[in-house]
Design an enzyme around this catalytic site. Structure first.
Site, short mmCIF file in Angstrom:
data_model
loop_
_atom_site.label_atom_id
_atom_site.label_comp_id
_atom_site.label_asym_id
_atom_site.label_seq_id
_atom_site.Cartn_x
_atom_site.Cartn_y
_atom_site.Cartn_z
N PHE A 12 39.13 46.52 42.48
CA PHE A 12 37.75 47.00 42.38
C PHE A 12 37.06 46.99 43.75
CE2 PHE A 12 33.40 45.03 41.39
CZ PHE A 12 32.75 46.24 41.38
N TYR A 146 41.25 29.09 41.17
CA TYR A 146 40.56 30.12 41.96
C TYR A 146 39.66 29.47 43.00
CZ TYR A 146 37.71 34.33 42.80
OH TYR A 146 37.05 35.40 43.36
#
Ligand code: UDP
Length: 327
Positions: A12, A146
């Site tokens: 993206f 993450y």
């Protein structure tokens, strides 16, 4: 003309960054392993002679022949459901992947920017979050793969800057939305719009009082580009400080899409941050940057994009290659 590498080019943000860099006259080498990225996002660039592409996993190896001026390390799973499904790869691209990219930058005498994140602040106890805040992260919770990978990524990037003199940048990216997000990536905006388009109820996790601040992708890419042109090596927040509760956000999506479905409530995921809003004083001062696109404008563009997708996209359950991807 600058020659630059973008890792995560088919994702993206990576794909929008490639568009901007090409428009700025750069020669762009895109790299992606295509586990969460999609070639559809960069299909239009393959005709451009200033763009080339390598399908490669930068966690294993990265090589680009010829001169290089700058590397943007944007490869990483980036939505909570992605990094819960592929936690090891998430850790690897934020550690081995950045190590390989920093090695390439050092070898070529190139600059390098990492895509860091508001997740380095974890579930923040300081609000809004300035860059000077060190964060409140649970290293062993589900989001730790993450958050800690991105924190490590910042640490190794700063070490290459101070120890090897690599010309580095660190952008801390807050929630961003726009065309080319995966409808099934689990993040709140594609989740709500996908539900509205399929005629399903909109699922709020928790009571919806948690807040986020959503930035339209063109604004974000503009901030990233300006940071790459600066000589600032410390982290810089890029995001839109227009904060909203998830409940208000769901109501905005109901209005935008005209859906007659209900809003329903599900359990809040573990360690879901209660509030998030960037302090962008530094970006304003150093980069003369501030977001320009209002949520109303950005949501309309994004909704039109999702509406224009072929109907089968609406019903894709999972990402195509997860099952086959070696751990
Ligand atoms: N969320 C929600 N419903 C959904 C998906 C997400 O209420 O279908 C919530 C999620 O729990 C979080 C917020 O929306 O509080 C933003 O989630 P997202 O995954 O987009 O990004 P995050 O900022 O948590 O990384």
């Amino acid at each position: 003309m600058k020659r630059v590498v973008v890792t995560g080019a088919a994702g993206f943000l990576g794909s929008h960054l490639c568009d901007r860099l090409i428009a700025e006259g750069c020669l762009v080498v895109g790299i992606d392993n295509l586990i969460t990225g999609d070639l559809k996002n960069i299909e239009h660039l393959f005709e451009n002679e200033r763009f080339s592409f390598q399908k490669n996993d930068v966690s294993n190896f990265v090589h680009v022949s010829g001169d290089l001026d700058f590397i943007f390390h944007f490869a990483s799973p980036a939505s909570p459901i992605d990094y819960l499904k592929i936690p090891i790869q998430t850790l690897k691209v934020g550690s081995l992947g950045i190590h390989n990219c920093l090695g390439l930058a050092k070898d070529k005498g190139a600059g390098l920017m990492i895509a860091s994140t508001s997740e380095v602040y974890g579930d923040p106890t300081v609000h809004p979050q300035p860059e000077s805040y060190w964060g409140n992260v649970n290293p062993v919770g589900p989001r730790g793969v993450y958050d800690e990978a991105k924190r490590f990524q910042e640490a190794i990037t700063m070490a290459y800057h101070t120890y090897h003199g690599v010309d580095t940048r660190i952008v801390r990216i807050f929630n961003t939305y726009g065309p080319r997000m995966r409808l099934n990536d689990g993040r709140v905006l594609p989740a709500f719009i996908g539900q509205a388009l399929r005629g399903e109820d909109l699922t709020i996790f928790g009571d919806g009082s948690q807040t986020r601040s959503f930035c339209y992708v063109d604004d974000l890419v503009d901030g990233i580009f300006k940071l790459s042109q600066s000589n600032h090596h410390q982290p810089v927040n890029i995001g839109n400080p227009d904060e909203i509760t998830i409940k208000q956000f769901a109501e905005e999506i109901v209005k935008l899409t005209g859906t007659s479905q209900k809003i329903i409530y599900k359990d809040l995921p573990i360690d879901d941050p209660k509030q998030r809003r960037p302090d962008i004083t530094k970006a304003k001062e150093i980069l003369k940057w501030a977001p320009k696109v209002s949520r109303a404008e950005g949501l309309k563009i994004t909704y039109d994009y999702f509406r224009s997708l072929p109907e089968e996209e609406l019903y894709k359950k999972d990402h195509k290659t997860f099952e086959n991807y070696s751990k």
